[in-house]
Design an enzyme around this catalytic site. Structure first.
Site, PDB file in Angstrom:
ATOM      1  N   SER A   1     -13.965 -84.979  61.734  1.00  0.00           N
ATOM      2  CA  SER A   1     -15.503 -84.703  61.631  1.00  0.00           C
ATOM      3  C   SER A   1     -15.864 -84.340  63.240  1.00  0.00           C
ATOM      4  O   SER A   1     -17.245 -84.050  63.226  1.00  0.00           O
ATOM      5  CB  SER A   1     -16.373 -86.092  61.233  1.00  0.00           C
ATOM      6  OG  SER A   1     -16.044 -87.158  61.942  1.00  0.00           O
TER       7      SER A   1
ATOM      8  N   THR B   1     -57.766 -70.267  41.400  1.00  0.00           N
ATOM      9  CA  THR B   1     -56.934 -71.084  40.548  1.00  0.00           C
ATOM     10  C   THR B   1     -56.196 -69.949  39.784  1.00  0.00           C
ATOM     11  O   THR B   1     -56.554 -69.018  39.409  1.00  0.00           O
ATOM     12  CB  THR B   1     -57.463 -72.012  39.645  1.00  0.00           C
ATOM     13  OG1 THR B   1     -58.468 -71.338  38.747  1.00  0.00           O
ATOM     14  CG2 THR B   1     -58.528 -73.044  40.492  1.00  0.00           C
ATOM     15  N   HIS B   2     -54.833 -70.239  39.339  1.00  0.00           N
ATOM     16  CA  HIS B   2     -54.009 -69.243  38.713  1.00  0.00           C
ATOM     17  C   HIS B   2     -53.760 -67.853  39.569  1.00  0.00           C
ATOM     18  O   HIS B   2     -53.548 -67.147  39.180  1.00  0.00           O
ATOM     19  CB  HIS B   2     -54.375 -69.135  37.272  1.00  0.00           C
ATOM     20  CG  HIS B   2     -54.867 -70.195  36.610  1.00  0.00           C
ATOM     21  ND1 HIS B   2     -53.890 -70.849  35.716  1.00  0.00           N
ATOM     22  CD2 HIS B   2     -55.926 -70.956  36.499  1.00  0.00           C
ATOM     23  CE1 HIS B   2     -54.581 -71.786  35.085  1.00  0.00           C
ATOM     24  NE2 HIS B   2     -55.595 -72.024  35.738  1.00  0.00           N
TER      25      HIS B   2
ATOM     26  N   SER C   1     -40.371 -51.436  59.790  1.00  0.00           N
ATOM     27  CA  SER C   1     -39.428 -50.946  59.061  1.00  0.00           C
ATOM     28  C   SER C   1     -38.865 -49.835  59.654  1.00  0.00           C
ATOM     29  O   SER C   1     -39.422 -49.086  60.445  1.00  0.00           O
ATOM     30  CB  SER C   1     -39.799 -50.269  57.688  1.00  0.00           C
ATOM     31  OG  SER C   1     -39.132 -49.464  57.071  1.00  0.00           O
TER      32      SER C   1
ATOM     33  N   LYS D   1     -45.064 -49.586  58.106  1.00  0.00           N
ATOM     34  CA  LYS D   1     -44.808 -51.034  57.619  1.00  0.00           C
ATOM     35  C   LYS D   1     -45.049 -52.096  58.848  1.00  0.00           C
ATOM     36  O   LYS D   1     -44.615 -51.788  59.842  1.00  0.00           O
ATOM     37  CB  LYS D   1     -43.428 -51.170  57.050  1.00  0.00           C
ATOM     38  CG  LYS D   1     -43.351 -50.534  55.709  1.00  0.00           C
ATOM     39  CD  LYS D   1     -43.590 -51.314  54.538  1.00  0.00           C
ATOM     40  CE  LYS D   1     -42.536 -52.075  54.193  1.00  0.00           C
ATOM     41  NZ  LYS D   1     -42.748 -52.763  52.878  1.00  0.00           N
TER      42      LYS D   1
ATOM     43  N   ASN E   1     -43.912 -56.023  58.300  1.00  0.00           N
ATOM     44  CA  ASN E   1     -43.558 -56.962  57.172  1.00  0.00           C
ATOM     45  C   ASN E   1     -43.443 -58.470  57.861  1.00  0.00           C
ATOM     46  O   ASN E   1     -43.179 -58.438  59.001  1.00  0.00           O
ATOM     47  CB  ASN E   1     -42.076 -56.678  57.052  1.00  0.00           C
ATOM     48  CG  ASN E   1     -41.770 -55.122  56.433  1.00  0.00           C
ATOM     49  OD1 ASN E   1     -42.541 -54.591  55.682  1.00  0.00           O
ATOM     50  ND2 ASN E   1     -40.651 -54.831  56.731  1.00  0.00           N
TER      51      ASN E   1
ATOM     52  N   GLU F   1     -41.790 -64.948  55.320  1.00  0.00           N
ATOM     53  CA  GLU F   1     -40.988 -64.801  53.950  1.00  0.00           C
ATOM     54  C   GLU F   1     -39.747 -65.987  54.209  1.00  0.00           C
ATOM     55  O   GLU F   1     -39.380 -66.689  53.337  1.00  0.00           O
ATOM     56  CB  GLU F   1     -40.379 -63.443  53.836  1.00  0.00           C
ATOM     57  CG  GLU F   1     -41.629 -62.508  53.388  1.00  0.00           C
ATOM     58  CD  GLU F   1     -40.890 -61.201  53.668  1.00  0.00           C
ATOM     59  OE1 GLU F   1     -40.376 -60.529  52.543  1.00  0.00           O
ATOM     60  OE2 GLU F   1     -40.797 -60.335  54.778  1.00  0.00           O
TER      61      GLU F   1
ATOM     62  N   TYR G   1     -18.427 -98.954  53.056  1.00  0.00           N
ATOM     63  CA  TYR G   1     -18.208 -97.806  53.639  1.00  0.00           C
ATOM     64  C   TYR G   1     -17.032 -97.083  52.650  1.00  0.00           C
ATOM     65  O   TYR G   1     -15.909 -97.687  52.253  1.00  0.00           O
ATOM     66  CB  TYR G   1     -17.558 -97.855  55.038  1.00  0.00           C
ATOM     67  CG  TYR G   1     -17.540 -96.468  55.442  1.00  0.00           C
ATOM     68  CD1 TYR G   1     -18.459 -95.579  55.867  1.00  0.00           C
ATOM     69  CD2 TYR G   1     -16.078 -96.028  55.578  1.00  0.00           C
ATOM     70  CE1 TYR G   1     -18.022 -94.508  56.492  1.00  0.00           C
ATOM     71  CE2 TYR G   1     -15.804 -94.840  56.130  1.00  0.00           C
ATOM     72  CZ  TYR G   1     -16.632 -93.843  56.652  1.00  0.00           C
ATOM     73  OH  TYR G   1     -16.342 -92.942  57.103  1.00  0.00           O
TER      74      TYR G   1
ATOM     75  N   LYS H   1     -23.346 -85.965  57.343  1.00  0.00           N
ATOM     76  CA  LYS H   1     -24.238 -85.505  58.554  1.00  0.00           C
ATOM     77  C   LYS H   1     -24.626 -84.025  58.662  1.00  0.00           C
ATOM     78  O   LYS H   1     -25.668 -83.959  59.304  1.00  0.00           O
ATOM     79  CB  LYS H   1     -23.115 -85.887  59.905  1.00  0.00           C
ATOM     80  CG  LYS H   1     -23.039 -87.364  60.081  1.00  0.00           C
ATOM     81  CD  LYS H   1     -21.989 -87.611  61.097  1.00  0.00           C
ATOM     82  CE  LYS H   1     -20.776 -88.686  60.811  1.00  0.00           C
ATOM     83  NZ  LYS H   1     -20.802 -89.311  59.421  1.00  0.00           N
TER      84      LYS H   1
HETATM   85  N1  ARG Z   1     -16.119 -90.416  61.027  1.00  0.00           N
HETATM   86  C1  ARG Z   1     -16.441 -91.267  60.450  1.00  0.00           C
HETATM   87  C2  ARG Z   1     -17.687 -90.913  59.523  1.00  0.00           C
HETATM   88  O1  ARG Z   1     -18.268 -90.006  59.704  1.00  0.00           O
HETATM   89  C3  ARG Z   1     -16.556 -92.589  61.193  1.00  0.00           C
HETATM   90  C4  ARG Z   1     -16.234 -93.813  60.162  1.00  0.00           C
HETATM   91  C5  ARG Z   1     -14.931 -93.926  59.927  1.00  0.00           C
HETATM   92  N2  ARG Z   1     -14.789 -95.101  59.540  1.00  0.00           N
HETATM   93  C6  ARG Z   1     -13.418 -95.287  58.834  1.00  0.00           C
HETATM   94  N3  ARG Z   1     -13.326 -96.545  58.281  1.00  0.00           N
HETATM   95  N4  ARG Z   1     -12.683 -94.463  58.655  1.00  0.00           N
HETATM   96  O2  ARG Z   1     -18.146 -91.641  58.638  1.00  0.00           O
END
Ligand code: ARG
Length: 466
Positions: free
Chosen positions: A31, A163-164, A285, A291, A293, A298, A325, A333
């Site tokens: 990660s 409305t509408h 444009s 134009k 825009n 948007e 966990y 994340k």
């Molecule tokens: N990189 C992990 C996460 O984002 C951290 C926690 C990892 N814990 C574990 N027991 N492997 O969740």
């Protein structure tokens, strides 16, 4: 395998492993590519933890001192862009710790006493989301100010209320702007509520069960700006409802922004010409020279898709997970990072657009007076002045609208004779209520569109935002 062979497996848990992971395992498992965004939170959490361990006599003061200083060095390396992030070290937590060991040596190994990556990631992520709540609150307040400024300037500019998307009754520009202020005010309170609820510190829950070391969770909670430690170690490492609340509040805010964005797209069209968007928020444009825009509007209309998508994604990750966990939760994340970035960008863009937009007051008023927009005023007059039951007044008015439509004119253009043919009791003073200015002025009920009411609400908002 000796301790020095650990590099073939993993430096953090090599003892139990004879071989390293498959390359694809490393890719799916890591990660660090995204959770490095929590580096500052990770280091703050570790510094608080080390200081607490020393204060409790669990590690020596000199080790804590070396750890605290070393972590600052790591932070400056990361901030300076010089940090050698390693995918084989999986995540930000192990990257920081491994680098700390390179810098300070043996004491680095004591930092992870009475802690797990499970409570570490929980506290890091909470702090990160907490910061984003603060940013959202600041961003929404700025946008609120822009809407309130528009409302103050145009408290008595008349425009059609719909409305509408059909002309309904005349309203004031200020009233329309303050409708968004109300929505944003509730958005603000959702972020404040969420922030208050998430402000409990999970650090010290360790892997899931707490720890046998005599830690002081109140001290780390306080050092990291939390109101108190969380009360259940299992819950502390297992839930991500704080992130879901942030996403939900973000999705609602983005939905509100999307609605005003849509109004801007409609209002700035050649068919409506209610507003002029400044050059700062529009594009031209490459082929059609006329134009202009409304691209920013948007995009703001569309961005809700990303934010709501992130919300659904995290709900889907979390549903059905047994306590506590599971690695699934590493998927919490990226979605939140993207949603937060998107929301802050949207708030900034909308604040700029609302600040710059210029109402075309003549066109607003012309549109307000068309489409039989004062028919309800006429019906109310028949009730008030002639004592008709509202249902009868509605019928008489409907007949008059049909008559005007047949003549190709609007209600105020009918003659008194036209009117009296439909109801003999109608008098010339009926024309007073058919004008749009009088119509809006008469809507004096609390929260109504009358300029006086709008000014009162503007004053209330300015008070709140002071
Ligand atoms: N990189 C992990 C996460 O984002 C951290 C926690 C990892 N814990 C574990 N027991 N492997 O969740």
């Amino acid at each position: 395998m000796t301790a020095s062979d650990q590099s073939s497996a993993n430096a953090m848990w090599g003892g139990r492993f004879a071989a390293g992971p498959d390359a694809i395992m490393t890719a799916i498992n890591a990660s660090i590519g995204f959770d490095q965004r929590m580096a500052a939170q990770d280091i703050a959490g570790s510094r608080a933890h080390a200081a607490m361990l020393a204060a409790q006599g669990i590690i020596t003061d000199s080790d804590a001192e070396a750890i605290g200083q070393g972590l600052l060095t790591v932070l400056s390396e990361i901030e300076g862009g010089a940090f050698p992030f390693r995918e084989d070290l999986e995540d930000i937590h192990m990257n920081v710790e491994a680098r700390l060991k390179e810098i300070i040596g043996e004491p680095a190994g004591r930092l992870h006493t009475a802690r797990s990556r499970n409570d570490q990631v929980a506290v890091d992520f909470r702090m990160w989301v907490r910061d984003q709540c603060d940013a959202a609150i600041t961003g929404i307040e700025a946008l609120l100010r822009a809407f309130v400024a528009q409302a103050e300037e145009g408290a008595d500019w008349v425009m059609p209320g719909f409305t509408h998307l059909q002309t309904a009754q005349p309203v004031t520009w200020g009233h329309h702007m303050l409708a968004y202020a109300e929505m944003l005010g509730r958005d603000l309170s959702r972020f404040r509520d969420a922030r208050a609820r998430m402000n409990e510190c999970p650090l010290g829950a360790a892997a899931l069960a707490g720890t046998s070391f005599p830690i002081d969770r109140h001290a780390t909670a306080k050092a990291l700006g939390f109101d108190r430690p969380t009360a259940n170690s299992l819950d502390s490492v297992a839930d991500r409802d704080f992130a879901l609340e942030f996403l939900s509040a973000s999705a609602i805010t983005a939905m509100h922004l999307s609605r005003f964005a849509e109004e801007l797209v409609i209002w700035s069209s050649a068919q409506f010409r209610f507003v002029r968007l400044s050059d700062r928020w529009t594009t031209g444009s490459s082929i059609m020279p006329q134009k202009k825009n409304p691209d920013a509007a948007e995009l703001l209309r569309a961005k809700i898709g990303r934010i709501l998508g992130a919300t659904v994604a995290l709900f889907t990750v979390m549903k059905g997970l047994p306590l506590t966990y599971s690695k699934d939760m590493q998927e919490d994340k990226e979605q939140v990072f993207d949603a937060a970035d998107t929301l802050m960008l949207c708030l900034a863009a909308m604040t700029g657009m609302v600040g710059d937009m210029q109402a075309n007051t003549a066109e607003l008023k012309r549109a307000a007076a068309s489409g039989f927009s004062t028919a309800t005023d006429l019906a109310d007059w028949l009730v008030r002045e002639l004592g008709l039951p509202f249902r009868d007044a509605h019928h008489v008015t409907g007949t008059l609208v049909a008559r005007a439509e047949a003549k190709g004119c609007d209600l105020p253009d009918l003659t008194l004779a036209d009117m009296q043919e439909v109801h003999a009791g109608i008098r010339a003073d009926v024309f007073d209520v058919l004008g749009v200015d009088n119509s809006v002025r008469s809507r004096q009920s609390y929260g109504g569109t009358a300029p006086d009411q709008v000014r009162a609400q503007v004053a209330r908002w300015k008070d709140i935002l002071r």
